[in-house]
Design a protein around this motif. Structure first.
Motif, PDB file in Angstrom:
ATOM      1  N   LEU A   1     -24.605   2.187 -18.265  1.00 53.69           N
ATOM      2  CA  LEU A   1     -24.117   0.836 -17.991  1.00 53.69           C
ATOM      3  C   LEU A   1     -25.324  -0.078 -17.828  1.00 53.69           C
ATOM      4  O   LEU A   1     -26.177   0.151 -16.963  1.00 53.69           O
ATOM      5  N   HIS A   2     -25.412  -1.098 -18.667  1.00 54.04           N
ATOM      6  CA  HIS A   2     -26.509  -2.060 -18.588  1.00 54.04           C
ATOM      7  C   HIS A   2     -25.970  -3.389 -18.068  1.00 54.04           C
ATOM      8  O   HIS A   2     -24.954  -3.899 -18.559  1.00 54.04           O
ATOM      9  N   CYS A   3     -26.634  -3.911 -17.050  1.00 49.33           N
ATOM     10  CA  CYS A   3     -26.200  -5.193 -16.501  1.00 49.33           C
ATOM     11  C   CYS A   3     -27.413  -6.094 -16.243  1.00 49.33           C
ATOM     12  O   CYS A   3     -28.547  -5.620 -16.142  1.00 49.33           O
ATOM     13  N   PHE A   4     -27.158  -7.381 -16.159  1.00 50.82           N
ATOM     14  CA  PHE A   4     -28.235  -8.367 -16.024  1.00 50.82           C
ATOM     15  C   PHE A   4     -28.005  -9.237 -14.793  1.00 50.82           C
ATOM     16  O   PHE A   4     -26.917  -9.756 -14.573  1.00 50.82           O
ATOM     17  N   VAL A   5     -29.046  -9.351 -13.985  1.00 47.88           N
ATOM     18  CA  VAL A   5     -29.049 -10.260 -12.839  1.00 47.88           C
ATOM     19  C   VAL A   5     -30.239 -11.205 -13.022  1.00 47.88           C
ATOM     20  O   VAL A   5     -31.380 -10.749 -13.141  1.00 47.88           O
ATOM     21  N   LYS A   6     -29.961 -12.490 -13.060  1.00 50.54           N
ATOM     22  CA  LYS A   6     -31.051 -13.434 -13.333  1.00 50.54           C
ATOM     23  C   LYS A   6     -32.120 -13.383 -12.255  1.00 50.54           C
ATOM     24  O   LYS A   6     -33.314 -13.305 -12.530  1.00 50.54           O
ATOM     25  N   LYS A   7     -31.701 -13.393 -10.990  1.00 52.07           N
ATOM     26  CA  LYS A   7     -32.661 -13.338  -9.886  1.00 52.07           C
ATOM     27  C   LYS A   7     -32.176 -12.306  -8.876  1.00 52.07           C
ATOM     28  O   LYS A   7     -31.319 -12.592  -8.044  1.00 52.07           O
ATOM     29  N   PHE A   8     -32.706 -11.115  -8.965  1.00 50.68           N
ATOM     30  CA  PHE A   8     -32.254 -10.023  -8.109  1.00 50.68           C
ATOM     31  C   PHE A   8     -32.840 -10.164  -6.704  1.00 50.68           C
ATOM     32  O   PHE A   8     -34.035 -10.357  -6.527  1.00 50.68           O
ATOM     33  N   GLU A   9     -31.974 -10.063  -5.692  1.00 55.77           N
ATOM     34  CA  GLU A   9     -32.414 -10.145  -4.301  1.00 55.77           C
ATOM     35  C   GLU A   9     -32.021  -8.860  -3.579  1.00 55.77           C
ATOM     36  O   GLU A   9     -30.836  -8.611  -3.354  1.00 55.77           O
ATOM     37  N   PRO A  10     -32.996  -8.050  -3.189  1.00 58.76           N
ATOM     38  CA  PRO A  10     -32.675  -6.828  -2.435  1.00 58.76           C
ATOM     39  C   PRO A  10     -31.974  -7.161  -1.120  1.00 58.76           C
ATOM     40  O   PRO A  10     -32.213  -8.227  -0.524  1.00 58.76           O
ATOM     41  N   TYR A  11     -31.105  -6.261  -0.686  1.00 57.83           N
ATOM     42  CA  TYR A  11     -30.378  -6.366   0.587  1.00 57.83           C
ATOM     43  C   TYR A  11     -29.365  -7.511   0.594  1.00 57.83           C
ATOM     44  O   TYR A  11     -28.885  -7.916   1.645  1.00 57.83           O
ATOM     45  N   HIS A  12     -29.041  -8.045  -0.592  1.00 59.65           N
ATOM     46  CA  HIS A  12     -28.025  -9.091  -0.721  1.00 59.65           C
ATOM     47  C   HIS A  12     -27.051  -8.704  -1.826  1.00 59.65           C
ATOM     48  O   HIS A  12     -27.378  -7.897  -2.699  1.00 59.65           O
ATOM     49  N   GLU A  13     -25.882  -9.293  -1.789  1.00 58.78           N
ATOM     50  CA  GLU A  13     -24.943  -9.104  -2.899  1.00 58.78           C
ATOM     51  C   GLU A  13     -25.476  -9.864  -4.111  1.00 58.78           C
ATOM     52  O   GLU A  13     -25.868 -11.027  -4.018  1.00 58.78           O
ATOM     53  N   ASN A  14     -25.494  -9.191  -5.266  1.00 59.84           N
ATOM     54  CA  ASN A  14     -25.994  -9.803  -6.498  1.00 59.84           C
ATOM     55  C   ASN A  14     -24.894  -9.779  -7.557  1.00 59.84           C
ATOM     56  O   ASN A  14     -24.318  -8.722  -7.838  1.00 59.84           O
TER      57      ASN A  14
ATOM     58  N   ILE B   1     -26.839   3.429 -14.222  1.00 67.88           N
ATOM     59  CA  ILE B   1     -26.824   1.961 -14.215  1.00 67.88           C
ATOM     60  C   ILE B   1     -28.251   1.480 -14.424  1.00 67.88           C
ATOM     61  O   ILE B   1     -29.165   1.863 -13.684  1.00 67.88           O
ATOM     62  N   THR B   2     -28.464   0.676 -15.455  1.00 64.54           N
ATOM     63  CA  THR B   2     -29.771   0.068 -15.694  1.00 64.54           C
ATOM     64  C   THR B   2     -29.663  -1.425 -15.390  1.00 64.54           C
ATOM     65  O   THR B   2     -28.858  -2.134 -16.003  1.00 64.54           O
ATOM     66  N   LEU B   3     -30.451  -1.866 -14.421  1.00 63.64           N
ATOM     67  CA  LEU B   3     -30.417  -3.263 -13.988  1.00 63.64           C
ATOM     68  C   LEU B   3     -31.563  -4.023 -14.645  1.00 63.64           C
ATOM     69  O   LEU B   3     -32.732  -3.691 -14.473  1.00 63.64           O
ATOM     70  N   HIS B   4     -31.217  -5.036 -15.411  1.00 60.20           N
ATOM     71  CA  HIS B   4     -32.207  -5.886 -16.061  1.00 60.20           C
ATOM     72  C   HIS B   4     -32.296  -7.205 -15.292  1.00 60.20           C
ATOM     73  O   HIS B   4     -31.267  -7.815 -14.973  1.00 60.20           O
ATOM     74  N   THR B   5     -33.501  -7.611 -14.971  1.00 65.04           N
ATOM     75  CA  THR B   5     -33.704  -8.870 -14.265  1.00 65.04           C
ATOM     76  C   THR B   5     -34.704  -9.728 -15.023  1.00 65.04           C
ATOM     77  O   THR B   5     -35.469  -9.233 -15.840  1.00 65.04           O
ATOM     78  N   GLU B   6     -34.683 -11.004 -14.738  1.00 65.25           N
ATOM     79  CA  GLU B   6     -35.564 -11.932 -15.446  1.00 65.25           C
ATOM     80  C   GLU B   6     -37.017 -11.718 -15.025  1.00 65.25           C
ATOM     81  O   GLU B   6     -37.342 -11.717 -13.841  1.00 65.25           O
ATOM     82  N   ASN B   7     -37.889 -11.461 -16.019  1.00 63.89           N
ATOM     83  CA  ASN B   7     -39.336 -11.316 -15.794  1.00 63.89           C
ATOM     84  C   ASN B   7     -39.715 -10.168 -14.863  1.00 63.89           C
ATOM     85  O   ASN B   7     -40.712 -10.234 -14.152  1.00 63.89           O
ATOM     86  N   SER B   8     -38.883  -9.095 -14.851  1.00 58.75           N
ATOM     87  CA  SER B   8     -39.187  -7.925 -14.023  1.00 58.75           C
ATOM     88  C   SER B   8     -38.855  -6.660 -14.801  1.00 58.75           C
ATOM     89  O   SER B   8     -38.012  -6.688 -15.708  1.00 58.75           O
ATOM     90  N   PRO B   9     -39.499  -5.550 -14.445  1.00 53.57           N
ATOM     91  CA  PRO B   9     -39.168  -4.291 -15.114  1.00 53.57           C
ATOM     92  C   PRO B   9     -37.731  -3.876 -14.828  1.00 53.57           C
ATOM     93  O   PRO B   9     -37.112  -4.313 -13.859  1.00 53.57           O
ATOM     94  N   GLU B  10     -37.199  -2.985 -15.688  1.00 53.76           N
ATOM     95  CA  GLU B  10     -35.852  -2.460 -15.480  1.00 53.76           C
ATOM     96  C   GLU B  10     -35.804  -1.553 -14.248  1.00 53.76           C
ATOM     97  O   GLU B  10     -36.776  -0.911 -13.891  1.00 53.76           O
ATOM     98  N   THR B  11     -34.650  -1.534 -13.605  1.00 58.14           N
ATOM     99  CA  THR B  11     -34.389  -0.585 -12.513  1.00 58.14           C
ATOM    100  C   THR B  11     -33.221   0.290 -12.930  1.00 58.14           C
ATOM    101  O   THR B  11     -32.201  -0.214 -13.408  1.00 58.14           O
ATOM    102  N   ARG B  12     -33.376   1.618 -12.754  1.00 55.90           N
ATOM    103  CA  ARG B  12     -32.334   2.547 -13.202  1.00 55.90           C
ATOM    104  C   ARG B  12     -31.834   3.389 -12.027  1.00 55.90           C
ATOM    105  O   ARG B  12     -32.628   3.916 -11.256  1.00 55.90           O
ATOM    106  N   ILE B  13     -30.515   3.491 -11.903  1.00 60.37           N
ATOM    107  CA  ILE B  13     -29.881   4.326 -10.888  1.00 60.37           C
ATOM    108  C   ILE B  13     -29.047   5.372 -11.614  1.00 60.37           C
ATOM    109  O   ILE B  13     -28.206   5.032 -12.461  1.00 60.37           O
TER     110      ILE B  13
END
Length: 307
Positions: A14-27, A92-104
């Motif tokens: 599952l690939h998803c995109f968050v423009k501005k990822f904020e840890p410890y917050h709902e995104n 789950i692969t999380l793609h964010t703007e101008n940041s490396p991918e994060t995979r769970i």
């Protein structure tokens, strides 16, 4: 040349995109794709894109296996399926703007040594000296390395050319198996080699060292720095095409597919490496696990040949 890819521990990606990822917050995320994946499956898809016939042996969890089969059927994958109780795992692969991918990655079904017997039975009569068998990705829970090595040794005795790209195996395991091809990346080669690898020159030294004792062919991929190949013809290097990557998922698998396809076409070793690099780079220009496109591979290959 017959080609069989093994995927013993596949996953839905599952690939998803968050423009501005904020840890410890709902995104709030936008889902860009949901795909049936796994390193062996990715190799099969890339080979299909290159017009190379192959069979994909895939182990599936019964709970969501039908959806996985349907996804592979859409890609034209010629599958051999083994089902186990439980679920096929999900990533789950999380793609964010101008940041490396994060995979769970989530755990999937469990297995035991009997799974490998079922794999061997499924391959009965299909493996000979003209067969390449790829063993890539992780082992499922419950399957140990020794049993996996014994299965691969059995395939080798039938003449199969074995490809290994799996962190389940340590360097001593790979030496024991002496496969036809290994493809460590920049992180993995630091674990395998006594040489500190920072560029193509040091990678070439490491590849030559591994080729003497570990595998017939060694490709070391260094991402945008390029790659090296050590084989019986010698040692070769290739820069990487200049691209703006959309996703690196499946790039290494596409490199393996490119190497197999180029070998099948009897390309000389330097061209084989450039073709493999072009396949890996082309995969970076597609979203998620979408296979590289043949026209893109050709264009990137021309770019490398003109350097």
């Amino acid at each position: 040349m017959k080609i069989i890819t093994l995927t013993l521990n596949p996953a839905f990606d599952l690939h998803c995109f968050v423009k501005k990822f904020e840890p410890y917050h709902e995104n709030l995320a936008d889902i860009s794709s949901l795909e049936a994946g796994g390193k062996g499956v990715n190799i099969s898809r890339a080979l299909i894109s290159l017009g190379v016939e192959n069979k994909a042996l895939v182990v599936l969890g019964k709970e969501n296996g039908d959806a996985f089969r349907q996804a592979l059927a859409k890609d034209g994958t010629d599958g051999i399926f083994i089902e186990l109780e439980g679920r096929t795992r999900e990533n789950i692969t999380l793609h964010t703007e101008n940041s490396p991918e994060t995979r769970i990655s989530f755990r999937g079904f469990s297995a035991d040594a009997s799974l490998l017997h079922r794999v061997e039975a499924s391959l009965s009569g299909k493996v000979d000296s003209d067969t390449v068998v790829t063993f890539t990705g992780s082992l499922p829970d419950g399957v140990n390395v020794e049993d996996a090595k014994n299965m691969l040794k059995g395939l080798k005795t039938k003449g199969a050319k074995i490809v290994i790209d799996s962190r389940s195996f340590k360097l001593d395991d790979i030496k024991e198996l002496y496969p036809w091809l290994i493809k460590p990346n920049e992180e993995e080669i630091q674990m395998y080699s006594r040489v500190k690898v920072t560029d193509l020159e040091s990678a070439a030294i490491a590849a030559a060292e591994l080729q003497k004792s570990c595998a017939e062919n060694v490709i070391i991929s260094l991402g945008d720095k390029g790659a090296v190949l050590a084989c019986k013809e010698g040692s070769f290097t290739s820069t990487a095409p200049k691209i703006k990557a959309l996703s690196t998922v499946g790039a290494g698998d596409s490199m393996i597919a490119g190497f197999i396809a180029a070998t099948q076409a009897h390309r000389p070793a330097p061209d084989t490496l450039k073709f493999a690099v072009s396949c890996g780079s082309a995969a970076c220009l597609t979203e998620g696990t979408t296979p590289p496109q043949k026209a893109t591979i050709t264009a990137l290959m021309h770019q490398l040949e003109s350097e």
